[in-house]
Design a protein around this motif. Structure first.
Motif, PDB file in Angstrom:
ATOM      1  N   GLU A  77       4.167   3.309  -7.395  1.00 19.03           N
ATOM      2  CA  GLU A  77       3.883   4.564  -6.686  1.00 19.03           C
ATOM      3  C   GLU A  77       2.622   4.456  -5.833  1.00 19.03           C
ATOM      4  O   GLU A  77       2.531   5.042  -4.762  1.00 19.03           O
ATOM      5  N   HIS A  78       1.635   3.696  -6.331  1.00 17.15           N
ATOM      6  CA  HIS A  78       0.345   3.629  -5.622  1.00 17.15           C
ATOM      7  C   HIS A  78      -0.059   2.182  -5.400  1.00 17.15           C
ATOM      8  O   HIS A  78      -0.862   1.640  -6.160  1.00 17.15           O
ATOM      9  N   PRO A  79       0.511   1.544  -4.377  1.00 17.09           N
ATOM     10  CA  PRO A  79       0.080   0.168  -4.098  1.00 17.09           C
ATOM     11  C   PRO A  79      -1.396   0.171  -3.720  1.00 17.09           C
ATOM     12  O   PRO A  79      -1.922   1.188  -3.251  1.00 17.09           O
ATOM     13  N   LEU A  95     -12.843  -1.964 -16.164  1.00 14.32           N
ATOM     14  CA  LEU A  95     -11.727  -1.480 -16.994  1.00 14.32           C
ATOM     15  C   LEU A  95     -11.875  -2.002 -18.427  1.00 14.32           C
ATOM     16  O   LEU A  95     -12.482  -3.045 -18.647  1.00 14.32           O
ATOM     17  N   PRO A  96     -11.328  -1.256 -19.400  1.00 15.37           N
ATOM     18  CA  PRO A  96     -11.434  -1.714 -20.789  1.00 15.37           C
ATOM     19  C   PRO A  96     -10.830  -3.109 -20.964  1.00 15.37           C
ATOM     20  O   PRO A  96      -9.718  -3.369 -20.511  1.00 15.37           O
ATOM     21  N   GLU A 148       0.231   0.379 -15.082  1.00  7.29           N
ATOM     22  CA  GLU A 148       0.411   1.802 -15.378  1.00  7.29           C
ATOM     23  C   GLU A 148      -0.376   2.665 -14.401  1.00  7.29           C
ATOM     24  O   GLU A 148       0.101   3.706 -13.953  1.00  7.29           O
ATOM     25  N   ARG A 149      -1.586   2.201 -14.045  1.00  7.16           N
ATOM     26  CA  ARG A 149      -2.379   2.940 -13.047  1.00  7.16           C
ATOM     27  C   ARG A 149      -1.680   2.977 -11.703  1.00  7.16           C
ATOM     28  O   ARG A 149      -1.783   3.947 -10.959  1.00  7.16           O
ATOM     29  N   ALA A 150      -0.972   1.879 -11.381  1.00  8.06           N
ATOM     30  CA  ALA A 150      -0.272   1.816 -10.088  1.00  8.06           C
ATOM     31  C   ALA A 150       1.040   2.607 -10.133  1.00  8.06           C
ATOM     32  O   ALA A 150       1.599   2.934  -9.084  1.00  8.06           O
ATOM     33  N   GLY A 151       1.536   2.894 -11.335  1.00 13.42           N
ATOM     34  CA  GLY A 151       2.766   3.687 -11.466  1.00 13.42           C
ATOM     35  C   GLY A 151       4.012   2.886 -11.147  1.00 13.42           C
ATOM     36  O   GLY A 151       4.516   2.919 -10.023  1.00 13.42           O
ATOM     37  N   VAL A 152       4.524   2.171 -12.120  1.00 14.78           N
ATOM     38  CA  VAL A 152       5.719   1.356 -11.920  1.00 14.78           C
ATOM     39  C   VAL A 152       6.927   2.278 -11.713  1.00 14.78           C
ATOM     40  O   VAL A 152       7.144   3.205 -12.487  1.00 14.78           O
TER      41      VAL A 152
END
Ligand code: MTE
Ligand code: MO
Length: 343
Positions: free
Chosen positions: A45-47, A58-59, A106-110
């Protein structure tokens, strides 16, 4: 550059970085953490791009994992085959620090239709396989989405506590615990989520094996490391004094499973006895083992064998499966030593 270490020198759980094997298909790229970017593209969703500072913010997670080249042990195959003639030392065990690839995905939204995740390195070169050469290509390998989402699959930036060395993928590499080394893409700069299986060079021409599907041999990409025990000492060809005590030593590993047991035979495979595991076996890493052997009192040749079983009950095979082409060498290979009259 292809470097291995003498497997007979394995003496500890963690392989020091200078002894860790190196496998490069192309010239090593010049990389700087300050200019490094990871591009995340395709079925998301967010390249976007991630820089080194953002990655380190990031953790992070630490994972102990070995890397073994899929061709490790190739020089022991009979008859001889093509490919890098590795002895037994194209394997090493390290502690890796990095960010789970899953978190970044997950941050990019698969997107729902996603099937695979292609990992691409900054290194490139011409592959020479004629006549089907694709010319100059980057090193790239894919993972099925479910594998890419395993929480231990890392965007790794530390190896044994220190920033990655250039030859091991500085500044950031993929680490795919339990899979052969070809999956752990070094100098990682691009993550491409695709809606179909990737058919790149290292997925089809190279790093594949035959799988029999209803009698039809089908070429499939290599993946998980199967169960294997390897003898480090004594080394093949060693001369050992009759009647003495000798410690047979080695390491065993089983991909995403833990090793359950290692057995040793000193008579070519007739009688097997349990070896002692040193430490608690765990998935992804190796487990060192030893066996106290009282040498025969009579001189003569001896074939030493080691065979591992994993926690899922899978036993190391005694014979080579030719469907594995020149890869996945985990069958039991005798170490031949000579018992000689004491000095
Ligand atoms: N970018 C890139 N990644 C790569 C390779 C490569 O040539 N280029 N070789 C792969 C192979 S075949 C192996 S076995 C491992 C070896 O990792 P190491 O050199 O850190 O031991 O890296 C993998 N990742
Ligand atoms: Mo490899």
């Amino acid at each position: 550059v292809n470097l291995e270490f003498p497997f007979s020198t394995v003496d500890r759980f963690i392989t020091p970085v200078p002894r860790f094997f190196v496998r490069n298909h192309f010239p090593q790229p010049e990389m700087e953490a300050s200019s490094w970017r990871l591009s995340i593209e395709g079925e998301v969703e967010h390249p976007g791009e991630l820089d080194y500072e953002a990655l380190l913010a990031l953790p992070a997670r630490e994972v102990a994992s070995l890397i073994e080249c899929a061709g490790n042990g190739r020089s022991l195959l009979q008859p001889a085959v093509k490919g890098v003639p590795w002895g037994m030392g194209a394997v090493g065990n390290a502690v890796w620090t990095g960010v789970p690839l899953r978190d970044v995905l997950e941050r990019a939204g698969v997107r729902p239709g996603a099937a695979e995740v292609v990992l691409q390195g900054a290194d490139a070169g011409a592959v020479t396989q004629e006549p089907e050469t694709p010319g100059v290509i980057h090193y790239a390998r894919s993972l099925p989405l479910a594998e890419a989402l395993r929480p231990e699959v890392l965007l790794a930036y530390r190896m044994n506590g220190d920033p990655l060395r250039p030859e091991h993928g500085y500044p950031v590499r993929a680490l795919v615990p339990g899979w052969y080394g070809m999956a752990s893409v070094k100098w990682l700069t691009r993550v491409l989520v695709t809606d179909r299986p990737f058919q790149g060079y290292f997925q089809t021409f190279d790093y594949t094996r035959w799988e029999r599907d209803n009698g039809l041999p089908t070429l499939v990409p290599l993946g998980e490391i199967p169960v294997k025990a390897a003898i480090s000492r004594p080394a093949a060809g060693e001369r050992l004094p009759a009647g003495r005590d000798c410690r047979i030593e080695g390491a065993a590993w089983a991909g995403t499973a833990a090793v359950a047991r290692v057995e040793v035979s000193t008579d070519g495979g007739q009688i097997w006895s349990a070896a002692r595991l040193l430490g608690e076996p765990a998935p992804y890493t190796w487990c060192l083992w030893e066996y106290a052997w009282q040498l025969p009192t009579h001189p003569g040749p001896c074939a030493l064998l080691a065979r591992a079983t994993d926690a899922r009950g899978r036993v190391q095979p005694m014979h080579r499966d030719p469907d594995r082409n020149t890869y996945m060498i985990n069958h039991v290979i005798p170490v031949k030593v000579e018992v000689v009259n004491g000095e």
